[in-house]
Design an enzyme around this catalytic site. Sequence first.
Site, PDB file in Angstrom:
ATOM      1  N   GLU A  99       2.604  -6.294  13.107  1.00 11.33           N
ATOM      2  CA  GLU A  99       1.546  -6.392  14.118  1.00 11.33           C
ATOM      3  C   GLU A  99       0.992  -7.816  14.081  1.00 11.33           C
ATOM      4  OE1 GLU A  99      -1.861  -3.937  13.393  1.00 11.33           O
ATOM      5  OE2 GLU A  99      -2.674  -4.248  15.397  1.00 11.33           O
TER       6      GLU A  99
ATOM      7  N   ARG B  96       0.814  -1.218   0.000  1.00 17.33           N
ATOM      8  CA  ARG B  96       0.000   0.000   0.000  1.00 17.33           C
ATOM      9  C   ARG B  96       0.848   1.269   0.000  1.00 17.33           C
ATOM     10  NH1 ARG B  96      -3.561  -2.106   4.588  1.00 17.33           N
ATOM     11  NH2 ARG B  96      -2.338  -3.985   4.258  1.00 17.33           N
TER      12      ARG B  96
HETATM   13  P1  AMP Z   1       3.599  -1.966  11.455  1.00 15.82           P
HETATM   14  O1  AMP Z   1       4.841  -2.490  10.831  1.00 15.82           O
HETATM   15  O2  AMP Z   1       3.173  -2.771  12.652  1.00 15.82           O
HETATM   16  O3  AMP Z   1       3.654  -0.490  11.753  1.00 15.82           O
HETATM   17  O4  AMP Z   1       2.431  -2.217  10.402  1.00 15.82           O
HETATM   18  C1  AMP Z   1       2.296  -1.388   9.319  1.00 15.82           C
HETATM   19  C2  AMP Z   1       2.002  -2.124   8.054  1.00 15.82           C
HETATM   20  O5  AMP Z   1       1.101  -3.222   8.231  1.00 15.82           O
HETATM   21  C3  AMP Z   1       1.348  -1.151   7.113  1.00 15.82           C
HETATM   22  O6  AMP Z   1       2.064  -1.228   5.895  1.00 15.82           O
HETATM   23  C4  AMP Z   1      -0.079  -1.619   6.970  1.00 15.82           C
HETATM   24  O7  AMP Z   1      -0.368  -1.787   5.610  1.00 15.82           O
HETATM   25  C5  AMP Z   1      -0.182  -2.956   7.698  1.00 15.82           C
HETATM   26  N1  AMP Z   1      -1.098  -2.905   8.855  1.00 15.82           N
HETATM   27  C6  AMP Z   1      -0.772  -3.136  10.147  1.00 15.82           C
HETATM   28  N2  AMP Z   1      -1.820  -3.054  10.955  1.00 15.82           N
HETATM   29  C7  AMP Z   1      -2.870  -2.741  10.158  1.00 15.82           C
HETATM   30  C8  AMP Z   1      -4.257  -2.495  10.409  1.00 15.82           C
HETATM   31  N3  AMP Z   1      -4.791  -2.551  11.646  1.00 15.82           N
HETATM   32  N4  AMP Z   1      -5.036  -2.171   9.356  1.00 15.82           N
HETATM   33  C9  AMP Z   1      -4.519  -2.104   8.097  1.00 15.82           C
HETATM   34  N5  AMP Z   1      -3.233  -2.332   7.809  1.00 15.82           N
HETATM   35  C10 AMP Z   1      -2.406  -2.651   8.817  1.00 15.82           C
END
Ligand code: AMP
Length: 170
Positions: free
Chosen positions: A95, A58
């Site tokens: 996550e 994305r």
């Molecule tokens: P993080 O590395 O934990 O900050 O997660 C960020 C990446 O995971 C982003 O590129 C998002 O596309 C995806 N992502 C993580 N959590 C979500 C969520 N609750 N909703 C949508 N996309 C998420």
Amino acid sequence: MKYEDYIVNIPDFPIPGIQFKDITPLIGEGKAFHKAVSELAEFGKSVHATKVVGPDARGFIIGAPVACMLEIGFVPVRKPGKLPREVVRYDYDLEYGKNTLCLHKEDIRQGDKVVIIDDLLATGGTMQATIRLVEQAGGEVVGLGFMIELTELNGREKFPEYPIKVLIKY
Ligand code: AMP
């Protein structure tokens, strides 16, 4: 126009316990998409970016039009096995699950000022990996831009040294 009106919360996707923020209604609405990209481009301009880097997948959707608007290059960060030339690579936790990301080493030039753009800041793992990749390739990270921040996860605490632009906070 409120960005929040174009974000749909999907409970328990892709696994139980995750509140997935679906950005497709926002990018599917021309005026909202243009406003979001313009705001992030304004941020990129304010930090004097010479390159935009966006993580798979994305980050491509949002980062590429930001770069285009600024008339600077866009560099994709991709999953392993997708980039044909020499890469730098980094492993990290999401996550939900684990991931590895790669960047074409030659696509970042020494002295490039890089703004990294992604859809959402959760734990910050993806952004941290992307920062490491840009630095390994010889670039200077000058800013981080997101459409959405999930504030409860405190991801931004990982990046006290960078200017951060966020359009929507939950
Ligand atoms: P993080 O590395 O934990 O900050 O997660 C960020 C990446 O995971 C982003 O590129 C998002 O596309 C995806 N992502 C993580 N959590 C979500 C969520 N609750 N909703 C949508 N996309 C998420």
